[in-house]
Motif scaffolding. Structure first.
Motif, short mmCIF file in Angstrom:
data_model
loop_
_atom_site.label_atom_id
_atom_site.label_comp_id
_atom_site.label_asym_id
_atom_site.label_seq_id
_atom_site.Cartn_x
_atom_site.Cartn_y
_atom_site.Cartn_z
N LEU A 104 -2.35 4.87 -13.52
CA LEU A 104 -2.31 4.14 -12.25
C LEU A 104 -3.38 4.70 -11.31
N ASP A 105 -4.07 3.82 -10.61
CA ASP A 105 -5.20 4.22 -9.77
C ASP A 105 -4.83 5.22 -8.68
N GLU A 106 -3.65 5.07 -8.08
CA GLU A 106 -3.29 5.92 -6.94
C GLU A 106 -2.91 7.34 -7.35
N ILE A 107 -2.57 7.55 -8.62
CA ILE A 107 -2.05 8.85 -9.05
C ILE A 107 -3.19 9.74 -9.53
N LEU A 108 -3.34 10.88 -8.87
CA LEU A 108 -4.40 11.84 -9.20
C LEU A 108 -3.97 12.81 -10.29
N GLU A 109 -2.68 13.15 -10.32
CA GLU A 109 -2.19 14.12 -11.29
C GLU A 109 -0.72 13.85 -11.59
N THR A 110 -0.36 13.98 -12.86
CA THR A 110 1.02 13.77 -13.31
C THR A 110 1.51 15.01 -14.03
N THR A 111 2.67 15.51 -13.63
CA THR A 111 3.27 16.66 -14.30
C THR A 111 4.71 16.30 -14.66
N LEU A 112 5.04 16.40 -15.95
CA LEU A 112 6.40 16.18 -16.40
C LEU A 112 7.18 17.48 -16.21
N LEU A 113 8.20 17.46 -15.33
CA LEU A 113 8.94 18.68 -15.00
C LEU A 113 10.13 18.93 -15.91
N GLY A 114 10.83 17.89 -16.28
CA GLY A 114 12.01 18.09 -17.13
C GLY A 114 13.00 16.95 -16.99
N ASP A 115 14.21 17.19 -17.47
CA ASP A 115 15.25 16.16 -17.46
C ASP A 115 16.49 16.66 -16.74
N THR A 116 17.15 15.76 -16.01
CA THR A 116 18.46 16.00 -15.44
C THR A 116 19.39 14.93 -15.97
N SER A 117 20.66 15.03 -15.61
CA SER A 117 21.62 14.01 -16.05
C SER A 117 21.31 12.65 -15.44
N ASP A 118 20.51 12.65 -14.37
CA ASP A 118 20.19 11.40 -13.67
C ASP A 118 18.86 10.80 -14.07
N GLY A 119 18.06 11.49 -14.89
CA GLY A 119 16.79 10.90 -15.29
C GLY A 119 15.72 11.94 -15.55
N LEU A 142 0.81 -1.22 0.00
CA LEU A 142 0.00 0.00 0.00
C LEU A 142 0.84 1.27 0.00
N LEU A 143 2.16 1.14 0.07
CA LEU A 143 3.02 2.32 0.08
C LEU A 143 2.85 3.12 -1.22
N PRO A 144 2.93 4.45 -1.13
CA PRO A 144 2.80 5.28 -2.34
C PRO A 144 3.87 4.92 -3.37
N LEU A 145 3.47 4.90 -4.63
CA LEU A 145 4.35 4.79 -5.79
C LEU A 145 4.94 3.41 -6.04
N VAL A 146 4.72 2.44 -5.14
CA VAL A 146 5.26 1.10 -5.41
C VAL A 146 4.54 0.47 -6.60
N SER A 147 3.41 1.03 -6.99
CA SER A 147 2.69 0.51 -8.16
C SER A 147 3.47 0.77 -9.45
N ILE A 148 4.40 1.74 -9.44
CA ILE A 148 5.17 2.04 -10.66
C ILE A 148 6.12 0.90 -10.99
N PRO A 149 7.04 0.52 -10.08
CA PRO A 149 7.89 -0.64 -10.41
C PRO A 149 7.12 -1.96 -10.44
N THR A 156 0.96 13.60 -7.90
CA THR A 156 0.05 13.78 -6.78
C THR A 156 -0.66 12.46 -6.54
N VAL A 157 -0.53 11.97 -5.30
CA VAL A 157 -0.96 10.61 -4.99
C VAL A 157 -1.96 10.62 -3.83
N GLU A 158 -3.00 9.82 -3.97
CA GLU A 158 -3.95 9.62 -2.87
C GLU A 158 -3.48 8.43 -2.04
N LEU A 159 -3.28 8.65 -0.75
CA LEU A 159 -2.76 7.60 0.12
C LEU A 159 -3.88 6.70 0.64
N GLU A 160 -3.54 5.43 0.83
CA GLU A 160 -4.42 4.53 1.54
C GLU A 160 -4.54 4.99 2.99
N GLU A 161 -5.65 4.66 3.65
CA GLU A 161 -5.92 5.18 4.99
C GLU A 161 -4.81 4.80 5.98
#
Length: 225
Positions: free
Chosen positions: A61-76, A13-20, A82-87
């Motif tokens: 993905l169900d948990e993600i309410l909003e996605t904004t692409l900010l840009g690129d760095t040398s690392d990625g 249920l941790l935030p963002l673990v649905s991505i990997p 914006t994520v809605e957390l489980e209770e």
């Protein structure tokens, strides 16, 4: 005494673990998190561009309410999610349970967060660990040691004495909690200055702290549209 800890928390249920878990990356990096509401967080994450993850993939993905692409760095590629957390996660992540500062990017894999944090003292760390366990989040301590004083870290950041005073007051009075427990006007009255002067001190102090923390490596390349 401040405590430097390295630990792994584990829960589906941790935030963002649905991505990997559902997309290509074996792991992603979370470089910043901001509390918007008790059950909503905004995370700034970095994903390897070779993993071929698109904003559309993330938004699906169900948990993600909003996605904004900010840009690129040398690392990625950097996204703001914006994520809605489980209770149960929301309860464990309440600000009253986390009197700590993130020292490095959080590595997120399937079901796990690998973190390194500086806690104000052992009691604060133990309260956070207990809060995780009370909400069925597995907690594995990798290492723990005494750390430098928080005030020493602030002193090295380039803040003026007045900026440090304003930030310390704002932090102690709950200005950075969500919802805020005090207004800039109320803080200004305590320091016997105007509200615009208080806001300026906070803004300039925050900029100094961010600059010291992120350095030149934290700057994003602006995307053309």
């Amino acid at each position: 005494m401040n405590i430097v800890t390295e630990f792994i928390i584990d829960s589906p249920l941790l935030p963002l673990v649905s991505i990997p878990d559902t997309l290509e990356p074996d792991e992603i990096e979370c470089v910043h998190a901001l509390c918007l509401q008790s059950d909503v967080r905004t995370f700034t994450v970095r994903i390897d561009p070779d993993d071929d993850v698109s904003p559309e993939n993330l938004s699906a993905l169900d948990e993600i309410l909003e996605t904004t692409l900010l840009g690129d760095t040398s690392d990625g590629t950097v996204y703001q999610l914006t994520v809605e957390l489980e209770e149960s996660i929301s309860e464990a992540f309440e600000s009253e349970h986390i009197d700590a500062t993130q020292l490095e990017s959080t590595t997120i894999t399937d079901n796990q967060w690998h973190e390194k944090k500086l806690f104000r003292d052992y009691e604060s760390f133990n309260e956070f660990r207990q809060s995780c366990e009370n909400n069925d989040i597995s907690f594995e301590l990798v290492s723990i040691s005494s750390g430098p004083s928080v005030s020493d870290g602030i002193a090295e950041s380039g803040l003026t004495d007045r900026q440090r005073e304003a930030l310390s007051l704002a932090l102690s009075r709950g200005y950075y909690e969500s919802p805020r427990k005090v207004t800039a006007q109320e803080l200004a009255e305590e320091l016997d200055i105007s509200q615009p002067a208080m806001s300026s001190l906070l803004r300039r102090g925050e900029r100094e702290l961010l600059s010291a923390s992120l350095g030149t490596n934290g700057q994003l390349n602006t995307l053309s549209v």
